[in-house]
Design an enzyme around this catalytic site. Sequence first.
Site, short mmCIF file in Angstrom:
data_model
loop_
_atom_site.label_atom_id
_atom_site.label_comp_id
_atom_site.label_asym_id
_atom_site.label_seq_id
_atom_site.Cartn_x
_atom_site.Cartn_y
_atom_site.Cartn_z
N SER A 1 2.74 -5.98 -82.72
CA SER A 1 2.81 -4.53 -82.71
C SER A 1 2.00 -3.94 -83.87
O SER A 1 2.12 -4.39 -85.01
CB SER A 1 4.27 -4.08 -82.81
OG SER A 1 4.36 -2.68 -82.81
N THR B 1 2.70 3.00 -80.99
CA THR B 1 2.25 1.64 -81.24
C THR B 1 1.15 1.24 -80.28
O THR B 1 0.91 1.89 -79.27
CB THR B 1 3.41 0.62 -81.07
OG1 THR B 1 3.88 0.68 -79.72
CG2 THR B 1 4.54 0.91 -82.04
N TYR C 1 1.96 -11.11 -78.55
CA TYR C 1 2.12 -9.66 -78.74
C TYR C 1 2.37 -9.40 -80.22
O TYR C 1 3.33 -9.93 -80.80
CB TYR C 1 3.30 -9.18 -77.90
CG TYR C 1 3.53 -7.69 -77.84
CD1 TYR C 1 3.32 -7.00 -76.66
CD2 TYR C 1 3.99 -6.97 -78.93
CE1 TYR C 1 3.56 -5.64 -76.57
CE2 TYR C 1 4.21 -5.61 -78.87
CZ TYR C 1 4.00 -4.95 -77.68
OH TYR C 1 4.24 -3.60 -77.60
N HIS D 1 15.94 1.34 -79.99
CA HIS D 1 14.48 1.32 -80.16
C HIS D 1 13.77 2.56 -79.60
O HIS D 1 12.66 2.88 -80.04
CB HIS D 1 13.91 0.07 -79.47
CG HIS D 1 12.61 -0.39 -80.05
ND1 HIS D 1 11.60 0.47 -80.43
CD2 HIS D 1 12.13 -1.63 -80.32
CE1 HIS D 1 10.58 -0.22 -80.89
NE2 HIS D 1 10.88 -1.50 -80.84
#
Length: 790
Positions: A575, A586, A573, A457
């Site tokens: 993104s 982001t 959450y 990531h």
Amino acid sequence: MAEAHQAVGFRPSLTSDGAEVELSAPVLQEIYLSGLRSWKRHLSRFWNDFLTGVFPASPLSWLFLFSAIQLAWFLQLDPSLGLMEKIKELLPDWGGQHHGLRGVLAAALFASCLWGALIFTLHVALRLLLSYHGWLLEPHGAMSSPTKTWLALVRIFSGRHPMLFSYQRSLPRQPVPSVQDTVRKYLESVRPILSDEDFDWTAVLAQEFLRLQASLLQWYLRLKSWWASNYVSDWWEEFVYLRSRNPLMVNSNYYMMDFLYVTPTPLQAARAGNAVHALLLYRHRLNRQEIPPYEKIFNTTRIPGVQKDYIRHLHDSQHVAVFHRGRFFRMGTHSRNSLLSPRALEQQFQRILDDPSPACPHEEHLAALTAAPRGTWAQVRTSLKTQAAEALEAVEGAAFFVSLDAEPAGLTREDPAASLDAYAHALLAGRGHDRWFDKSFTLIVFSNGKLGLSVEHSWADCPISGHMWEFTLATECFQLGYSTDGHCKGHPDPTLPQPQRLQWDLPDQIHSSISLALRGAKILSENVDCHVVPFSLFGKSFIRRCHLSSDSFIQIALQLAHFRDRGQFCLTYESAMTRLFLEGRTETVRSCTREACNFVRAMEDKEKTDPQCLALFRVAVDKHQALLKAAMSGQGVDRHLFALYIVSRFLHLQSPFLTQVHSEQWQLSTSQIPVQQMHLFDVHNYPDYVSSGGGFGPADDHGYGVSYIFMGDGMITFHISSKKSSTKTDSHRLGQHIEDALLDVASLFQAGQHFKRRFRGSGKENSRHRCGFLSRQTGASKASMTSTDF
């Protein structure tokens, strides 16, 4: 996607063993270094920077301008209004015979100055134009006169045929929001989930922060925003990703799936050959700056460090590292500097599959080290680099990693739900020792030809790898294709050398480390519960007919589903991308709003009528849309608070408010996987030839990770994850609640009331999810399905 877990887990003051490490570098020095890193990136690609730096002009435009000035001078016209004569006077006098040369040099210098001034004007104009975000705030389908004018000017100033970094210098810098606005938005976001007492205490901490510390921290952030390319992105990469000491597997990586209902060929080597060829075609276009995403997709490895990892990116690599049955191979992808054909790559993969040699002791489980805590892996890698430097370099220096799995995967007729869940789990974690999690991505090819992607990531976010994956699936299936017997098209090349088997000289002290890493990886892998829900009763087209945002529709439905699952609201959450700005990554959309909670309570209140619930639903959708647009335009909450927290740590300022903010747990982490290149797929004639999205691990031990993708116009696929060790979560239970919530929300609209009747009549109690699968048994793509597919 998986960034929510990292955002919660980052602790800039802790090492892998929990000891304190002070961020002792002066904050001004850190800001200086941030700017220095930005400038180094520009210098490292000087020629491309020159071409993109003059865009939308080109070197040919300078030649045209110079020729026009020379022609005017020949016609005894002076377009410089005397400036060229002044320039000639400043040039050295080489004698009368060189008088003409001085005139040419003066014209060239004047043309260069005029050309540079015009380019600078274009860049300033384009940056000002791209700073306008009013179009984000307009209703869907409506366009105001200012926005129409803005769009026309952007088209005029943006030029034609841009390259990868053509607009890099024209992108505006991400703005630093007002600290008062950020704190106000934060308090608004936590109000629905806090008791009155807890909220009052948080508000007191917030006011104390604004009074004592906010102005000083904000001043440093504004200073950094003027000097560095982006005030938050480099710190986000460093502290959230590279300084995290947690294992990458499940905690940080995410996965991308193949076509859901279709496997173009059952031959593992053939599918690998076409996929690798398509990926390298994508890299070729990337190197020529013909496509828009990101430069670190290929030839990139995250190198572990004791306290901090770093990203190693090579300019080029002409081989891939391949793992099969516990053995590692170095397989060349080029011959005489040209890319091998798909059939030649298939031949090389088949040679690896046919290789009868056994794995060496501990070689089979070596990759489990990349799933270990980062500090542990860093220490072991030091010994490994000494004893097996060549083999380690072959893996870390590869274009990417390929895992040829010995088992099949994908949707099966016998048990569709369980087979999809196993497929997702294999992509996210595998067996804990068959993926090199440090590589930017691992291409996974199962024995039945099914594909998948496991992505690290830190180097970029999901839309970047998603763009590449769409290109790969479309290219290998529609452009490259397969012969009638399932092989890649073309002919083998018997002159190619055999793939090189890598030899690992593993010292005895590494053996115990591998065993410990494998044990930890298996525990982590076995604890994650993956569930895939292909929902096919309606999709984007129905939501569009309701004149609603499809993403907001799903987010509010997820709030309803989660409340039914847990009986309470939680921090959520989502993104959102900030790629409207230079080096933006982001921002977080806090989807659990007061408006969403009001709608959920109304849905659970039997006294509320459908029109009342529908009105509250539209209010909740509008609020979510406002938050999403604010996040995309750089006016979100979390990245600003994160950067303020980092500055406070550099300055050794204790802020109870910021500490509380960054101790919060995201029990519901969500992300939409966008389909960005619909022109590559014919969803009307071949509706099954669309990627089924991907997923990631939960951000909290007692929470859920939920991603979703709109497959064409009539299907939504959800990927749900949670921890089996938690008694509070169950991925399958949440999947049932998501289906019910979608149907209940759709039934509020007159056009959607029949969906619930269809679903109830499909026997869902005895055969959950099968309605989605069975509806796909017939269709254009049925002839292409293999024995393991529906």
